[in-house]
Design a protein around this motif. Sequence first.
Motif, PDB file in Angstrom:
ATOM      1  N   UNK A 233      -5.120  14.331   2.815  1.00 18.99           N
ATOM      2  CA  UNK A 233      -3.754  14.326   2.292  1.00 18.99           C
ATOM      3  C   UNK A 233      -2.754  14.098   3.422  1.00 18.99           C
ATOM      4  N   UNK A 234      -3.016  14.701   4.570  1.00 18.20           N
ATOM      5  CA  UNK A 234      -2.131  14.535   5.727  1.00 18.20           C
ATOM      6  C   UNK A 234      -2.112  13.074   6.184  1.00 18.20           C
ATOM      7  N   UNK A 235      -3.318  12.503   6.265  1.00 15.67           N
ATOM      8  CA  UNK A 235      -3.392  11.115   6.756  1.00 15.67           C
ATOM      9  C   UNK A 235      -2.716  10.163   5.768  1.00 15.67           C
TER      10      UNK A 235
ATOM     11  N   UNK B  98       0.606   7.787   6.321  1.00 14.38           N
ATOM     12  CA  UNK B  98       0.616   6.352   5.996  1.00 14.38           C
ATOM     13  C   UNK B  98       1.677   6.015   4.951  1.00 14.38           C
ATOM     14  N   UNK B  99       1.974   6.976   4.074  1.00 22.52           N
ATOM     15  CA  UNK B  99       2.921   6.653   3.005  1.00 22.52           C
ATOM     16  C   UNK B  99       4.366   6.770   3.468  1.00 22.52           C
ATOM     17  N   UNK B 100       4.568   7.199   4.712  1.00 23.97           N
ATOM     18  CA  UNK B 100       5.899   7.213   5.330  1.00 23.97           C
ATOM     19  C   UNK B 100       6.927   8.009   4.552  1.00 23.97           C
TER      20      UNK B 100
ATOM     21  N   UNK C 291       0.808  -1.222   0.000  1.00 20.59           N
ATOM     22  CA  UNK C 291       0.000   0.000   0.000  1.00 20.59           C
ATOM     23  C   UNK C 291       0.839   1.269   0.000  1.00 20.59           C
ATOM     24  N   UNK C 292       2.068   1.189   0.484  1.00 26.95           N
ATOM     25  CA  UNK C 292       2.856   2.409   0.685  1.00 26.95           C
ATOM     26  C   UNK C 292       2.926   3.284  -0.575  1.00 26.95           C
ATOM     27  N   UNK C 293       3.331   2.763  -1.739  1.00 25.44           N
ATOM     28  CA  UNK C 293       3.404   3.644  -2.913  1.00 25.44           C
ATOM     29  C   UNK C 293       2.033   4.203  -3.310  1.00 25.44           C
ATOM     30  N   UNK C 294       0.998   3.406  -3.086  1.00 29.95           N
ATOM     31  CA  UNK C 294      -0.334   3.879  -3.446  1.00 29.95           C
ATOM     32  C   UNK C 294      -0.846   4.939  -2.486  1.00 29.95           C
ATOM     33  N   UNK C 295      -0.479   4.818  -1.223  1.00 25.97           N
ATOM     34  CA  UNK C 295      -0.801   5.893  -0.282  1.00 25.97           C
ATOM     35  C   UNK C 295      -0.122   7.188  -0.734  1.00 25.97           C
TER      36      UNK C 295
END
Lengths: 184, 394, 465
Positions: C199-201, C205-207, C182-186
Amino acid sequence: MSKESTQENKKLFGMLAEFANPAKLMKAAKLTNKAGYTKYDAYSPFPIHGMDDAMSLKESKLGWIVLSHGLVGFTGGLALQIWTNSIAYPINIGGRPFMNLPAYVPVTFELTVLLAAFGAVFGMFFLNNMPRHNNPLFNSKNFERATDDKFFICIEADDSNFSEEKTEAFLKEAGAVTIEKVYD
Amino acid sequence: MANIKLTDSLEFPDSASPMRLLISVGVVGVIASLVGVVVNTEQFLFSYLFSFSFFISIALASMFLVMVHHITRSSWGVTLRRIPETFSSYIWVFVLLFLPILFGMETLYSWTQEQYSWFYEGLREHKSPYLNTTFFIIRNVIYFSIWSYLGYSLYKYSIKMDETGDWGIDTTLRKISAPGIFFFAFTLAFASFDWIMSLNFDWFSTMFGVYFFAMSFQALFAILILMSLYLRRQGLLLNTITRSHIRDLGGWLFGFSVFYAYIAFSQFFLIYYANISEEILYYTARFEGNWEILAFIFLFGRFIIPFILLLPKKSKSNYKLLFAVSTLIVFSHLVEFYWLVMPPLHSSFSFHWLDLATFLAFAGIFMGMFFYFFKRQSMIPKNDPKLQESLSKH
Amino acid sequence: MSNTSAYVKEAPLVKGNHTFSSITALVGDIVEKPTPLWWYIAFGISNLVMAMMFVMVGWLIWEGTGVWGLNNTVAWGWAIINFVWWVGIGHAGTLISAILFLFRQGWRTAINRFAEAMTIFAVMCAGLFPAIHVGRIWVIYWVFPLPNQMQMWPNFNSPLLWDVFAVSTYFTVSLLFWYVGLVPDFATLRDRVKNKLAAKIYGICSLGWTGGNRQWQHYEKSYLILAGLATPLVLSVHTIVSFDFAVSIIPGWHTTIFPPYFVAGAIFSGFAMVMTLMLIARKIYGLKDIMTDDHMEKMNIIILVTGWMVGFAYIMEFFIAWYGGVEYEKFAFVNRAIGPYAWAYWIMMSCNVIAPNFFWFKKMRRSVTVSFILSIVVNIGMWFERFVITVTSLAQDFIPGSWAYYSPTYVDVLTYVGTFGFFFTNFLLFLRFMPMVAIAEIKMVMPQADVHNYDENGELLEDKH
């Protein structure tokens, strides 16, 4: 104060060049690598096959991290079971040996996998400097499309070969569509 | 995608063929085995069954690989496919090779004899609707007809595609493979019950067919690696079976070593843990009288050592290492069959020269047939629709 | 065999004339657009059903396991059946994300994300049952090897303890695997959504993902290793679940084929569940270009194959039960087919072995209606398989005097139904707030993504558009 002057006070982070497609990005990455730059990266919405070679990146060290975690899981899991069930609190379960090694296989396996997976995920975060939310690249509006459909190369100002004019000219030569300076 | 041309010669040259060696090995083996028939018939039959199981397991696993390759429309192994295709094309030969087992049934399989032990009381009678000579023959006729048909037609159509270049044959091959796998699964399971499991007819394991398959499929990948390395060594197909194909084979070998271990361990473990007399005697007989040494040889030889050695990514394209590991696995496969077949004859482990003799006889025949057929056709399916994709694999 | 068959070309993975950004839009818009009305309705219903589950679980804890239909011989009833059923469903998600990844099956990218989500929620539903079936849930921590004043340790010879380790490891690893994907998609959503808070959340999540190749390099390695770990893990989990039964000496439970047979059954039911969810999701969200009929066909083939693996196991079990000559074993199997629970046995047989045979025909494999109906039939069949295994083997035990017919109570039934509420509550939240298709991975399998499809000047080759 105008926007320009704010940027002048800021430290230059690097030169961000946009490329139209993966093939052009790859070509530019090869050139950048050849030109002797070391502090640069190629940004794309998905991993591009062959890019590691184009940038002459070394093999990822992640495998070693995973292996070491897995070994800890393996020995730890086995030791836990041998200690608890064979030494500290042996119980006779249907006449089976106190040191019933085949029966310890499932849990040993699970703990090996669990720890190895921790190694794979958190090791990757560690190698990738994640989490890091204050990346200067995020100051570029255009860079938002790096996760959508645009391809970028950013040569960082820390690079010993970096000079504003030459690098800009170099990136233009490499086929960049747009070039912008990114400030920290 | 740029088209990659076939740069290698696809003819298997006479100079590369080890035919002369194979014929001499075969002749020595056959003569020694014939002597053995006279000297010690019982030992000959068990040794023969052991060698037979080993070689047919390779042919059957090859057939399975070819069928799976077709129905999954895989491209990675197109350039390798002719090797397993050839192995399985002459399963019909095993019909003849099976005859000694049929004639020696009464010696090999104790269920053909009256049992006097209290332990078996009534068991033989109970099983006789399945375990009787007539039905045994009928079943084997069925197995061999299905396999001979499948193996031969998979090969024949593939050759036809070489000649005509008609890609429609690809669809035909898939239409053979889909029901083929279905019949293969059942025939293989029952054949393994008949040939090996029924040697101890009191014993039973629902997993035995799967176990036989897992053993064979792992060994097949080792054999394929050895064959590809042999071709390379002869300077053949250097740009057709590339490093990346062999790396893939290494990956499969690793994966199926784990699969084998999983199946073999599960079968052993469930019986060990439940520890009920109907089942556990099979393993107790095989864990005493030095038989346990063999068990440890294949535990290490086909799982622990290959697992450790093949784990790093680099080792999968290290030819020397792959050669060593594959040889070890093939050897362990042999040892495991020995361990499965021989204990009914000898309560403690003892090697007999007939084991070697029958093995050599089979090796000569099986590999001789292979090179005979392999030489007659091009070494890869040269008009396969997926060939381009396979060649440009990296 | 006719020799005139035509060559069938493989279909492209993504249909329609999509560009990278239209794929981002297709998936990203689902999250960005205002919440549709049907979602509120579905969410509301799911919440109510979930609430019922909590009430039932509360009642069970308050009153004790007597509220279930367990009797003298059948000490394992619906709780275990539901546990095995749910955890089995979860396995397809891992199969799609890990095993098909290792087998380089590019088509998995369309469905892996929500199949993984399904895995996680299914395992959560599954985990509930063993936890509550212990009766004294307040000492559930005894299953963990924690040092304590009693100086006692859990018994590592017990398959139930292996289960604790297997299921918790499985849940953890699936969650990590899902999150890594999920990381790249976040990051894509972070850069895309207009809403500042969202956008903040997504950003958190996308670290701080940038998509630099130095990140992708480790990322891909990590993904590959996780797939390599998850593959044996998924086999081991259902194997250990099967050990719960098979290491015993109960006739009908103790049979060596259980491990691979359980794994095949798990994949079988899991694929059916993915099919059900996929057909609904692609209809509602208009994702037919990504989840094409070819995907459906491939999944149906897997359902057919695994269905026959299960059928193979049924046949082997039956044969060996006779062949083995052990009279208790024989009785257990004959009793399944013609005993008091024969109705369950034949439901299982027709749903699992007979029904999937429709998929031998190409027309059926490509029919949405047939696929949808059969996917539900298969899951009914797989529930009954666990019912047959658990209940019929126990109900007629060694002492005929203690035989009794087992029936569930309303608490059994409503708890099970309630887990669907729990499952769909989670699943709806996922559909609403997370990218339900792996955006980066879909882009990777498009022809534009492969640098080999470009000429020397970096222009896309004609035939690759």
